[in-house]
Design a protein around this motif. Structure first.
Motif, PDB file in Angstrom:
ATOM      1  N   ARG A  23     -46.123 -18.832 158.864  1.00 54.30           N
ATOM      2  CA  ARG A  23     -44.995 -19.656 159.214  1.00 54.30           C
ATOM      3  C   ARG A  23     -44.587 -20.184 158.035  1.00 54.30           C
ATOM      4  NH1 ARG A  23     -47.688 -23.027 164.445  1.00 54.30           N
ATOM      5  NH2 ARG A  23     -46.814 -21.635 165.977  1.00 54.30           N
ATOM      6  N   ASN A  24     -45.490 -20.536 157.036  1.00 54.58           N
ATOM      7  CA  ASN A  24     -45.102 -21.282 155.732  1.00 54.58           C
ATOM      8  C   ASN A  24     -44.090 -20.278 155.074  1.00 54.58           C
ATOM      9  OD1 ASN A  24     -45.114 -22.931 153.348  1.00 54.58           O
ATOM     10  ND2 ASN A  24     -47.035 -21.984 152.639  1.00 54.58           N
ATOM     11  N   HIS A  25     -44.503 -19.122 154.789  1.00 54.63           N
ATOM     12  CA  HIS A  25     -43.892 -18.132 154.038  1.00 54.63           C
ATOM     13  C   HIS A  25     -42.645 -17.545 154.504  1.00 54.63           C
ATOM     14  CE1 HIS A  25     -46.767 -18.606 150.644  1.00 54.63           C
ATOM     15  NE2 HIS A  25     -47.749 -18.544 151.555  1.00 54.63           N
ATOM     16  N   LEU A  26     -42.656 -17.322 155.886  1.00 59.83           N
ATOM     17  CA  LEU A  26     -41.362 -16.845 156.444  1.00 59.83           C
ATOM     18  C   LEU A  26     -40.330 -17.867 156.397  1.00 59.83           C
ATOM     19  CD1 LEU A  26     -42.838 -15.141 159.725  1.00 59.83           C
ATOM     20  CD2 LEU A  26     -41.766 -14.055 157.703  1.00 59.83           C
ATOM     21  N   GLY A  27     -40.586 -19.211 156.273  1.00 56.59           N
ATOM     22  CA  GLY A  27     -39.724 -20.294 156.319  1.00 56.59           C
ATOM     23  C   GLY A  27     -39.196 -20.122 154.474  1.00 56.59           C
ATOM     24  N   LYS A  28     -40.026 -19.807 153.788  1.00 60.55           N
ATOM     25  CA  LYS A  28     -39.450 -19.700 152.418  1.00 60.55           C
ATOM     26  C   LYS A  28     -38.562 -18.546 152.316  1.00 60.55           C
ATOM     27  CE  LYS A  28     -43.511 -22.014 150.179  1.00 60.55           C
ATOM     28  NZ  LYS A  28     -44.529 -21.583 149.101  1.00 60.55           N
ATOM     29  N   PHE A  29     -38.847 -17.360 153.056  1.00 58.49           N
ATOM     30  CA  PHE A  29     -37.963 -16.232 152.918  1.00 58.49           C
ATOM     31  C   PHE A  29     -36.568 -16.757 153.532  1.00 58.49           C
ATOM     32  CE2 PHE A  29     -41.958 -13.452 153.190  1.00 58.49           C
ATOM     33  CZ  PHE A  29     -42.079 -13.474 151.753  1.00 58.49           C
ATOM     34  N   ARG A  30     -36.573 -17.567 154.556  1.00 55.74           N
ATOM     35  CA  ARG A  30     -35.439 -17.945 155.123  1.00 55.74           C
ATOM     36  C   ARG A  30     -34.380 -18.791 154.171  1.00 55.74           C
ATOM     37  NH1 ARG A  30     -38.566 -19.524 159.680  1.00 55.74           N
ATOM     38  NH2 ARG A  30     -38.409 -17.622 161.507  1.00 55.74           N
TER      39      ARG A  30
ATOM     40  N   THR B 252     -38.141  -3.198 151.377  1.00 61.48           N
ATOM     41  CA  THR B 252     -39.594  -3.101 151.208  1.00 61.48           C
ATOM     42  C   THR B 252     -40.376  -3.688 152.428  1.00 61.48           C
ATOM     43  OG1 THR B 252     -39.506  -5.341 150.139  1.00 61.48           O
ATOM     44  CG2 THR B 252     -39.357  -3.596 148.945  1.00 61.48           C
ATOM     45  N   VAL B 253     -41.733  -3.341 152.623  1.00 63.73           N
ATOM     46  CA  VAL B 253     -42.295  -3.805 153.751  1.00 63.73           C
ATOM     47  C   VAL B 253     -42.670  -5.202 153.445  1.00 63.73           C
ATOM     48  CG1 VAL B 253     -43.161  -1.497 154.659  1.00 63.73           C
ATOM     49  CG2 VAL B 253     -44.391  -2.956 152.824  1.00 63.73           C
ATOM     50  N   PHE B 254     -43.350  -5.835 154.454  1.00 77.34           N
ATOM     51  CA  PHE B 254     -43.497  -7.295 154.473  1.00 77.34           C
ATOM     52  C   PHE B 254     -44.572  -7.493 153.621  1.00 77.34           C
ATOM     53  CE2 PHE B 254     -45.434 -11.132 156.507  1.00 77.34           C
ATOM     54  CZ  PHE B 254     -44.504 -11.952 156.005  1.00 77.34           C
TER      55      PHE B 254
ATOM     56  N   LEU C 166     -45.210 -10.148 150.344  1.00 81.77           N
ATOM     57  CA  LEU C 166     -46.116 -11.025 150.242  1.00 81.77           C
ATOM     58  C   LEU C 166     -46.720 -10.953 148.690  1.00 81.77           C
ATOM     59  CD1 LEU C 166     -48.056 -10.899 153.802  1.00 81.77           C
ATOM     60  CD2 LEU C 166     -46.525 -12.531 152.751  1.00 81.77           C
ATOM     61  N   GLU C 167     -47.024  -9.693 148.230  1.00 77.75           N
ATOM     62  CA  GLU C 167     -47.344  -9.428 146.883  1.00 77.75           C
ATOM     63  C   GLU C 167     -46.459  -9.889 145.942  1.00 77.75           C
ATOM     64  OE1 GLU C 167     -47.980  -5.411 147.022  1.00 77.75           O
ATOM     65  OE2 GLU C 167     -49.856  -5.458 147.788  1.00 77.75           O
ATOM     66  N   GLN C 168     -45.303  -9.758 146.168  1.00 78.05           N
ATOM     67  CA  GLN C 168     -44.222 -10.505 145.292  1.00 78.05           C
ATOM     68  C   GLN C 168     -44.408 -12.040 145.105  1.00 78.05           C
ATOM     69  OE1 GLN C 168     -42.026  -9.252 142.888  1.00 78.05           O
ATOM     70  NE2 GLN C 168     -42.692  -7.196 143.412  1.00 78.05           N
ATOM     71  N   MET C 169     -44.603 -12.611 146.351  1.00 77.73           N
ATOM     72  CA  MET C 169     -44.737 -13.700 146.608  1.00 77.73           C
ATOM     73  C   MET C 169     -46.051 -14.390 145.576  1.00 77.73           C
ATOM     74  SD  MET C 169     -43.640 -16.884 147.497  1.00 77.73           S
ATOM     75  CE  MET C 169     -42.394 -16.708 148.751  1.00 77.73           C
TER      76      MET C 169
ATOM     77  N   LYS D 148     -53.241 -13.691 150.212  1.00 73.13           N
ATOM     78  CA  LYS D 148     -54.129 -12.684 150.225  1.00 73.13           C
ATOM     79  C   LYS D 148     -54.833 -12.264 151.675  1.00 73.13           C
ATOM     80  CE  LYS D 148     -55.088 -12.928 145.343  1.00 73.13           C
ATOM     81  NZ  LYS D 148     -56.058 -13.264 144.340  1.00 73.13           N
ATOM     82  N   LYS D 149     -55.118 -13.329 152.402  1.00 72.94           N
ATOM     83  CA  LYS D 149     -55.811 -13.232 153.666  1.00 72.94           C
ATOM     84  C   LYS D 149     -54.763 -12.530 154.607  1.00 72.94           C
ATOM     85  CE  LYS D 149     -59.050 -17.106 152.996  1.00 72.94           C
ATOM     86  NZ  LYS D 149     -59.389 -18.486 153.553  1.00 72.94           N
TER      87      LYS D 149
END
Length: 305
Positions: free
Chosen positions: A87-94, A105-107, A111-114, A143-144
């Motif tokens: 939820r946290n990082h999908l919000g950042k992507f939006r 690229t795959v999700f 996340l690795e780029q983040m 990472k989790k």
């Protein structure tokens, strides 16, 4: 030819001391009762041991259930962390730059780029210690998520880079369904655990307590019979200790002590023999019982000493 003198063949230092031996008291009825009591006691011990083994088996079963429950709790906790991180990082992507979404690229790669961007902030930017701790925790949560997605290929395959962000949110629904499945398994295991706990409590409170009581009662009966035997064998026990002490003196060449012990024991025996008819009858009964046991029985003269 002169007959051999056996006394001359012995070393001059050799001495012989003859002690009076008191035989153990043998009561066939008491001995039979002790044998029966020992058998009954061993049966009670075996019965209790079987119940203890049953309790141990139930406790092992309970340990397995608890271990499975702990695993499910850990999985549920991991799902909770992953949902929060998503939820946290999908919000950042939006709200942020969507160039990574348009690159196909795959999700997991996103996340690795983040993680890389957050790490660069820690290394290159001047931030406070509190901000650094927050970023480290955020990296750990991401990472989790990556680990979780790597072990759930079906969910990862739904997260192609060409899909819109709202499509990627489907993973949260998938995790929630998994949490529901975990909750169902947890409920089943908790019910099984309650049953096992009830069985253990029943065995311990009823069967084990009863078996322990019966074992204790059987032991008390056996102990009482042995005590009666020991009371009647006080003279034998005392005599056996004295003979052991005499053997110890002889093995160490303590002639003076051995001679003194011999005189004391013989004098005491003769005094009892002369003064007490009960003592004479008891001694004869013990000796005859021993002779009969070794098939050497003989009749004593019917004299009244």
């Amino acid at each position: 030819m002169e007959p051999l003198n056996r006394a001359n063949e012995l070393p001059e230092s050799t001495r012989a001391f003859y002690f009076v031996k008191i035989w153990p008291f043998e009561d066939p009825e008491l001995r039979e009762n002790i044998v029966e009591a020992e058998y009954a006691f061993q049966k009670k011990v075996q019965t209790r041991d079987k119940i203890v083994e049953a309790v141990r088996a139930k406790k092992e079963e309970r340990s397995i259930i608890i271990s499975e429950l702990n695993t499910l709790v850990a999985e549920n906790k991991q799902c909770h962390i992953v949902v929060g991180a998503l939820r946290n990082h999908l919000g950042k992507f939006r709200g942020g730059n969507n160039t990574m979404q348009s690159q196909g690229t795959v999700f997991v790669e996103e996340l690795e780029q983040m993680i890389k961007m957050l790490s660069d902030r820690i290394v290159y930017e001047h931030i406070s210690i509190a901000e650094e701790k927050r970023l480290v925790k955020e990296i750990s949560d991401i990472k989790k998520v990556i680990i979780y997605l790597s072990t759930n290929r079906a969910l990862q395959d739904t997260l192609g880079g060409n899909e819109a962000t709202h499509d990627k949110v489907k993973i949260i629904d998938g995790i929630r369904k998994e949490q529901q499945a975990i909750g169902t398994k947890t409920k089943v295991l908790e019910d099984e655990l309650n049953v096992v706990n009830a069985e253990i409590a029943s065995i311990i409170q009823e069967d084990l307590v009863e078996a322990t009581t019966r074992k204790y009662m059987a032991y008390e009966i056996l102990k009482e019979l042995r005590s009666k035997r020991d009371v009647k064998n006080e003279l034998f026990i005392e005599n056996r200790a004295m003979l052991n002490r005499a053997r110890d003196y002889a093995s160490r060449g303590m002639v003076t002590q051995l001679q003194g012990l011999h005189k004391t024991q013989v004098d005491k025996f003769m005094a009892q023999w002369c003064q007490s008819k009960d003592f004479r009858e008891d001694y004869k009964a013990r000796t005859l019982s021993s002779l009969n046991f070794r098939k050497l029985g003989q009749r004593w003269p019917d004299d009244d000493y």
